[in-house]
Design a protein around this motif. Structure first.
Motif, PDB file in Angstrom:
ATOM      1  N   GLY A 156      69.468  42.431  33.258  1.00 21.54           N
ATOM      2  CA  GLY A 156      69.680  42.827  34.564  1.00 21.54           C
ATOM      3  C   GLY A 156      70.917  43.743  34.314  1.00 21.54           C
ATOM      4  N   ALA A 157      71.703  43.572  33.242  1.00 23.78           N
ATOM      5  CA  ALA A 157      72.983  44.456  33.260  1.00 23.78           C
ATOM      6  C   ALA A 157      72.726  45.561  32.850  1.00 23.78           C
ATOM      7  CB  ALA A 157      73.824  43.555  32.273  1.00 23.78           C
ATOM      8  N   ARG A 158      73.565  46.685  33.095  1.00 22.41           N
ATOM      9  CA  ARG A 158      73.352  48.043  32.666  1.00 22.41           C
ATOM     10  C   ARG A 158      74.041  48.401  31.528  1.00 22.41           C
ATOM     11  NH1 ARG A 158      75.425  51.826  37.495  1.00 22.41           N
ATOM     12  NH2 ARG A 158      74.423  53.092  36.069  1.00 22.41           N
ATOM     13  N   ARG A 159      75.133  47.786  30.843  1.00 23.34           N
ATOM     14  CA  ARG A 159      75.625  47.938  29.777  1.00 23.34           C
ATOM     15  C   ARG A 159      76.072  46.598  28.952  1.00 23.34           C
ATOM     16  NH1 ARG A 159      78.669  50.994  33.371  1.00 23.34           N
ATOM     17  NH2 ARG A 159      78.588  53.285  33.142  1.00 23.34           N
ATOM     18  N   PRO A 160      75.732  46.766  27.606  1.00 24.97           N
ATOM     19  CA  PRO A 160      75.840  45.618  26.706  1.00 24.97           C
ATOM     20  C   PRO A 160      77.396  45.225  26.569  1.00 24.97           C
ATOM     21  CG  PRO A 160      75.563  47.567  25.332  1.00 24.97           C
ATOM     22  CD  PRO A 160      75.373  47.844  26.832  1.00 24.97           C
ATOM     23  N   ASP A 179      57.357  37.620  27.985  1.00 27.32           N
ATOM     24  CA  ASP A 179      57.830  38.543  28.842  1.00 27.32           C
ATOM     25  C   ASP A 179      59.331  39.271  28.469  1.00 27.32           C
ATOM     26  OD1 ASP A 179      59.629  36.645  29.507  1.00 27.32           O
ATOM     27  OD2 ASP A 179      59.579  37.278  31.496  1.00 27.32           O
ATOM     28  N   LEU A 180      59.611  38.918  27.072  1.00 27.99           N
ATOM     29  CA  LEU A 180      60.868  39.439  26.684  1.00 27.99           C
ATOM     30  C   LEU A 180      60.760  41.074  26.543  1.00 27.99           C
ATOM     31  CD1 LEU A 180      63.922  39.215  25.652  1.00 27.99           C
ATOM     32  CD2 LEU A 180      62.964  38.777  23.283  1.00 27.99           C
ATOM     33  N   ILE A 181      59.695  41.543  25.886  1.00 25.99           N
ATOM     34  CA  ILE A 181      59.698  42.750  25.499  1.00 25.99           C
ATOM     35  C   ILE A 181      59.965  43.986  26.614  1.00 25.99           C
ATOM     36  CG2 ILE A 181      58.173  44.748  24.486  1.00 25.99           C
ATOM     37  CD1 ILE A 181      56.745  42.334  23.148  1.00 25.99           C
ATOM     38  N   PRO A 182      59.363  43.735  27.821  1.00 26.98           N
ATOM     39  CA  PRO A 182      59.688  44.967  28.772  1.00 26.98           C
ATOM     40  C   PRO A 182      60.882  44.804  29.425  1.00 26.98           C
ATOM     41  CG  PRO A 182      58.065  43.078  29.596  1.00 26.98           C
ATOM     42  CD  PRO A 182      58.083  42.817  28.233  1.00 26.98           C
ATOM     43  N   THR A 183      61.615  43.602  29.221  1.00 30.03           N
ATOM     44  CA  THR A 183      62.713  43.382  29.931  1.00 30.03           C
ATOM     45  C   THR A 183      64.198  43.569  29.317  1.00 30.03           C
ATOM     46  OG1 THR A 183      62.842  41.008  29.520  1.00 30.03           O
ATOM     47  CG2 THR A 183      61.813  41.741  31.532  1.00 30.03           C
ATOM     48  N   SER A 184      63.722  43.658  27.573  1.00 27.80           N
ATOM     49  CA  SER A 184      64.850  43.601  26.920  1.00 27.80           C
ATOM     50  C   SER A 184      65.473  44.915  26.553  1.00 27.80           C
ATOM     51  CB  SER A 184      64.710  42.953  25.550  1.00 27.80           C
ATOM     52  OG  SER A 184      65.624  43.019  24.679  1.00 27.80           O
ATOM     53  N   ARG A 185      66.699  45.342  26.521  1.00 19.45           N
ATOM     54  CA  ARG A 185      67.165  46.756  26.122  1.00 19.45           C
ATOM     55  C   ARG A 185      67.049  46.602  24.392  1.00 19.45           C
ATOM     56  NH1 ARG A 185      69.721  49.933  29.561  1.00 19.45           N
ATOM     57  NH2 ARG A 185      69.918  48.967  31.831  1.00 19.45           N
TER      58      ARG A 185
END
Length: 317
Positions: A78-82, A244-250
């Motif tokens: 959910g965060a925009r930047r690491p 479901d990690l793949i579609p949500t992970s940057r």
């Protein structure tokens, strides 16, 4: 004086080294058929362990095998930047001596330090210990020792035989940890990638002397394993937590999601080599339940003592 040490991981070989230096005759029994080369995950050594390694004359080898990980990039769901963290500053603030090293490398270094002075029985395990020091093995002939030391991990056979069932010393606290090995497709060089979500964390890191990388998965779960070697259940829990990690992970383009994707390819059936299942380019070599291990009421009873993890502490195995 004849001493038997159960376990050739880290504590066992170190103990064997120092016992032989003080004139004792030492035998180490290890369930694995050869010195462990399972990959394992990274462990951190701080001043006390560094000092001991230096006294053993193996510190140069330890430092040579350091992973070289000095920075961390954290991606939060959910965060925009690491968030980027300089790990070297954190470690230097914690201790003036520190090195991170893969556990199998550390075990090998300590094993080599005294291998010529210690008798090793690989591919064997203790089945019974009598009050007078008599020991029975799965394969070797019975023998008698003046002292027996259990340094055989959190699920210690020696502790179970002498102090009672493991359930007396552990309680599930609702978490599991799994570690996979896969090719270092992201060309990680000193960087630890972390994906953080509610009740779950995934990470990926490498080591400067290795061609592969480690992917780790830590997650909360109310479902406890019936047995720590229940491989099909381990894979079932792992899939359920990270499907479901793949579609949500940057991190998808950087390789961590590849590890998550490979979870779904793990067969549901048992592996020929438990906890070291090879499937395509990934290997599930550690899958663990995180328990709270209470110290035994005493670390010794008669001729038997405990060293390392069997004595208690929080950990995963």
């Amino acid at each position: 004086m004849r001493i038997l040490v159960s376990g050739a991981g880290v504590a066992g070989p170190v103990l064997a080294y120092w016992l032989t230096r003080h004139g004792f005759s030492v035998t180490v029994v290890e369930r694995a058929p050869t010195p462990r080369k399972t990959g394992g995950h990274a462990v951190d050594l701080f001043r006390p362990a560094m000092n001991i390694s230096e006294k053993m004359g193996v510190l140069p080898r330890v430092e040579e095998r350091a992973t070289g990980t000095n920075r961390m990039t954290v991606h939060q769901e959910g965060a925009r930047r690491p968030v980027r963290v300089d790990l070297s500053k954190i470690f230097s603030a914690t201790s003036d001596r520190h090195v991170e090293i893969m556990r199998d490398d550390l075990s090998e270094i300590y094993y080599d330090a005294a291998r010529d002075d210690v008798e090793y029985l690989f591919g064997d395990s203790i089945t019974a210990i009598s009050p007078d020091g008599g020991v029975r093995f799965e394969n070797a002939a019975p023998r008698r020792f003046d002292l027996v030391v259990g340094a055989d991990g959190l699920h210690s056979t020696v502790r179970r035989l002498v102090f009672g069932d493991e359930s007396r010393f552990s309680a599930f606290i609702g978490a599991h940890l799994a570690v996979l090995t896969l090719p270092n497709v992201s060309a990680l060089d000193g960087e630890l990638l972390i994906h953080v979500g509610v009740g779950r964390t995934a990470g990926m890191y490498g080591a400067r002397h290795l061609a592969d990388a480690r992917v780790l998965f830590l997650f909360r779960s109310e479902r406890e394993l019936d047995h720590h070697r229940d491989v099909p259940r381990q894979k079932e829990l792992l899939r359920g937590a990270f499907d479901d990690l793949i579609p949500t992970s940057r991190l998808a383009v950087r390789g961590l999601a590849q590890g998550a994707r490979l979870i779904s390819t793990l067969p549901a059936g048992p592996s020929r080599a438990l906890l070291r299942l090879t499937t395509k380019s990934a290997r599930l070599h550690n899958s663990m339940t995180v328990d709270d291990y209470s110290p035994s009421p005493t670390a010794s009873r008669g001729r038997v003592g405990l060293a390392g993890d069997p004595g208690g502490g929080l950990g995963a195995e």
